[in-house]
Every structure is written in structure tokens, then in C-alpha cells.
Design a protein around this motif. Structure first.
Motif, PDB file in Angstrom:
ATOM      1  N   ALA A  43      26.587  41.089  51.680  1.00 18.59           N
ATOM      2  CA  ALA A  43      25.398  41.056  50.815  1.00 18.59           C
ATOM      3  C   ALA A  43      25.717  41.517  49.393  1.00 18.59           C
ATOM      4  O   ALA A  43      25.142  41.019  48.425  1.00 18.59           O
ATOM      5  CB  ALA A  43      24.294  41.915  51.416  1.00 18.59           C
ATOM      6  N   ASN A  44      26.631  42.481  49.234  1.00 15.94           N
ATOM      7  CA  ASN A  44      26.988  42.980  47.904  1.00 15.94           C
ATOM      8  C   ASN A  44      27.882  42.015  47.141  1.00 15.94           C
ATOM      9  O   ASN A  44      27.895  42.020  45.921  1.00 15.94           O
ATOM     10  CB  ASN A  44      27.696  44.326  48.008  1.00 15.94           C
ATOM     11  N   ARG A  45      28.662  41.247  47.859  1.00 15.84           N
ATOM     12  CA  ARG A  45      29.621  40.293  47.276  1.00 15.84           C
ATOM     13  C   ARG A  45      30.350  40.874  46.076  1.00 15.84           C
ATOM     14  O   ARG A  45      30.206  40.413  44.943  1.00 15.84           O
ATOM     15  CB  ARG A  45      28.910  39.022  46.876  1.00 15.84           C
ATOM     16  N   PRO A  46      31.179  41.885  46.304  1.00 13.51           N
ATOM     17  CA  PRO A  46      31.854  42.530  45.183  1.00 13.51           C
ATOM     18  C   PRO A  46      32.916  41.666  44.512  1.00 13.51           C
ATOM     19  O   PRO A  46      33.300  41.940  43.380  1.00 13.51           O
ATOM     20  CB  PRO A  46      32.481  43.771  45.806  1.00 13.51           C
ATOM     21  N   PHE A  47      33.405  40.613  45.167  1.00 11.18           N
ATOM     22  CA  PHE A  47      34.446  39.769  44.586  1.00 11.18           C
ATOM     23  C   PHE A  47      34.054  38.295  44.653  1.00 11.18           C
ATOM     24  O   PHE A  47      33.437  37.860  45.614  1.00 11.18           O
ATOM     25  CB  PHE A  47      35.779  39.952  45.339  1.00 11.18           C
ATOM     26  N   LEU A  48      34.464  37.546  43.638  1.00 12.85           N
ATOM     27  CA  LEU A  48      34.294  36.100  43.641  1.00 12.85           C
ATOM     28  C   LEU A  48      35.621  35.400  43.929  1.00 12.85           C
ATOM     29  O   LEU A  48      35.659  34.405  44.624  1.00 12.85           O
ATOM     30  CB  LEU A  48      33.735  35.617  42.307  1.00 12.85           C
ATOM     31  N   SER A  49      36.706  35.937  43.372  1.00 10.37           N
ATOM     32  CA  SER A  49      38.029  35.375  43.600  1.00 10.37           C
ATOM     33  C   SER A  49      39.081  36.420  43.256  1.00 10.37           C
ATOM     34  O   SER A  49      39.709  36.359  42.199  1.00 10.37           O
ATOM     35  CB  SER A  49      38.234  34.125  42.744  1.00 10.37           C
ATOM     36  N   PRO A  50      39.291  37.406  44.143  1.00 10.29           N
ATOM     37  CA  PRO A  50      40.286  38.440  43.839  1.00 10.29           C
ATOM     38  C   PRO A  50      41.686  37.833  43.786  1.00 10.29           C
ATOM     39  O   PRO A  50      42.130  37.214  44.740  1.00 10.29           O
ATOM     40  CB  PRO A  50      40.129  39.436  44.986  1.00 10.29           C
ATOM     41  N   GLN A  51      42.354  37.995  42.655  1.00 14.96           N
ATOM     42  CA  GLN A  51      43.666  37.376  42.451  1.00 14.96           C
ATOM     43  C   GLN A  51      44.809  38.375  42.497  1.00 14.96           C
ATOM     44  O   GLN A  51      45.846  38.088  43.052  1.00 14.96           O
ATOM     45  CB  GLN A  51      43.691  36.659  41.101  1.00 14.96           C
ATOM     46  N   GLY A  52      44.647  39.510  41.876  1.00 16.38           N
ATOM     47  CA  GLY A  52      45.706  40.509  41.814  1.00 16.38           C
ATOM     48  C   GLY A  52      45.196  41.839  42.296  1.00 16.38           C
ATOM     49  O   GLY A  52      44.016  42.155  42.148  1.00 16.38           O
ATOM     50  N   VAL A  53      46.076  42.615  42.889  1.00 16.25           N
ATOM     51  CA  VAL A  53      45.695  43.933  43.381  1.00 16.25           C
ATOM     52  C   VAL A  53      46.888  44.869  43.213  1.00 16.25           C
ATOM     53  O   VAL A  53      48.040  44.468  43.394  1.00 16.25           O
ATOM     54  CB  VAL A  53      45.229  43.869  44.861  1.00 16.25           C
ATOM     55  N   THR A  54      46.607  46.088  42.792  1.00 12.22           N
ATOM     56  CA  THR A  54      47.630  47.113  42.690  1.00 12.22           C
ATOM     57  C   THR A  54      47.003  48.444  43.055  1.00 12.22           C
ATOM     58  O   THR A  54      45.779  48.603  43.003  1.00 12.22           O
ATOM     59  CB  THR A  54      48.268  47.146  41.278  1.00 12.22           C
TER      60      THR A  54
END
Length: 176
Positions: free
Chosen positions: A90-101
Motif C-alpha cells: 500500500a505504501n509503494r516506497p519504490f517505483l524502480s529501485p536500480q542501485g543499492v548500497t
């Protein structure tokens, strides 16, 4: 295979996201295959374009699952621990997470290309906690690749954070 991102941990293990096979490969310090995680799909421990990966201080790792609009956290052995986001969140915190560190405390910084922002998530030895009010780093939809790169320079691991699919792997952060 179509490698997209990679990371190294303190033990010399390498994690590689493979967008072609929709999986994550974990190699030991001698570059032998230690584990293979995931396959195509939208359920837990499945991927749809695993775009970014990073190791956590506890030896676990996080996968930015861009096609499923979520992050998945795995323990050191490759078993799923937590999922944040997704199409049905319901919160949908991401639309298209590409990079993460991750920083040394396990806090995550996630580059979301379609949202035009970098999200910060509190981490630690357990689950990740999404707090959009306290940990919003940037909220702009007009960020260009150059602006993403400039923003990236202030993050814990600098250019190792992959910010867009058209950027090549940043081997400099591994070599230097």
C-alpha cells in the motif's frame, strides 16, 4: 547471463546480479560459485530484473528487484529475510529501485530511477525499516544522470552505487 551489478564483502565474497537469468550469484573468495539465489517471478526469493545488489555488515545481502518494485533482504546463506515494497504494498516506497548500497551500520541507500529520488532505510542486524519522513534524502523527479552522479558522491560508498541502467559497472571503487 547478463551481469548488472556486483559487490564485495569483507571476506572476499562477490555477489553479482544477473538480469538475463533473473538470479543472484554469490562467489567465494576464489571466484567459485558458492550459491545461486532466485529465478524469474514475483514471489519471495524470485526476481524481475535484479538491478542492484549489496552486502550488509552481517554478511547478508540486499537485492534491488526493479521489475517487482521492491527490495529483498537475504541472510548470509541466501535465505530470504524480508521484503520491502512491491506492487501490492500500500505504501509503494519504490517505483524502480536500480542501485543499492549500505553503510557500516547496515543503513541502506536506494536509488529509484523512476521516482527520481534516493531513499534511506534504517538497517541493522534484523529487518529493514522504511521511514519515509525521517530518511528521505532527495525528492525530485527531474534529476538527470549528471545530477544523480553528483548526488551519489555524497553517499557512503561513492560511485559504487549504480544509479541508472545506462551506467556501466564502476570498477574503480573495487580497484582503488
Amino acid at each position: 547471463t547478463t551481469p548488472r551489478d556486483f559487490d564485495l564483502d569483507m571476506d572476499g565474497r562477490v555477489i553479482i546480479s544477473d538480469m538475463g537469468e533473473q538470479q543472484v550469484l554469490i562467489l567465494d573468495s576464489f571466484m567459485g560459485l558458492q550459491n545461486r539465489v532466485g529465478h524469474p517471478g514475483s514471489h519471495d526469493e524470485q526476481f524481475d530484473n535484479p538491478a542492484g545488489v549489496c552486502f550488509l555488515p552481517d554478511g547478508g545481502f540486499v537485492v534491488a528487484d526493479a521489475g517487482n518494485e521492491r527490495l529483498q533482504r537475504f541472510n548470509r546463506l541466501g535465505y530470504g529475510d524480508a521484503v520491502i515494497g512491491g506492487r501490492f504494498d500500500a505504501n509503494r516506497p519504490f517505483l524502480s529501485p536500480q542501485g543499492v548500497t549500505a553503510d557500516r551500520h547496515g543503513n541502506l541507500f536506494v536509488a529509484d530511477l523512476l521516482a527520481g529520488q534516493v531513499e534511506g532505510l534504517e538497517g541493522g542486524p534484523g529487518l529493514l525499516h522504511y521511514n519515509p519522513l525521517m530518511h528521505r534524502l532527495e525528492r525530485r523527479a527531474d534529476l538527470t544522470p549528471a545530477a544523480w552522479s553528483a548526488l551519489c558522491q555524497g553517499l557512503p560508498h561513492g560511485p559504487r552505487l549504480l544509479l541508472a541502467p545506462w551506467l556501466a559497472l564502476h570498477l574503480a571503487s573495487v580497484l582503488f
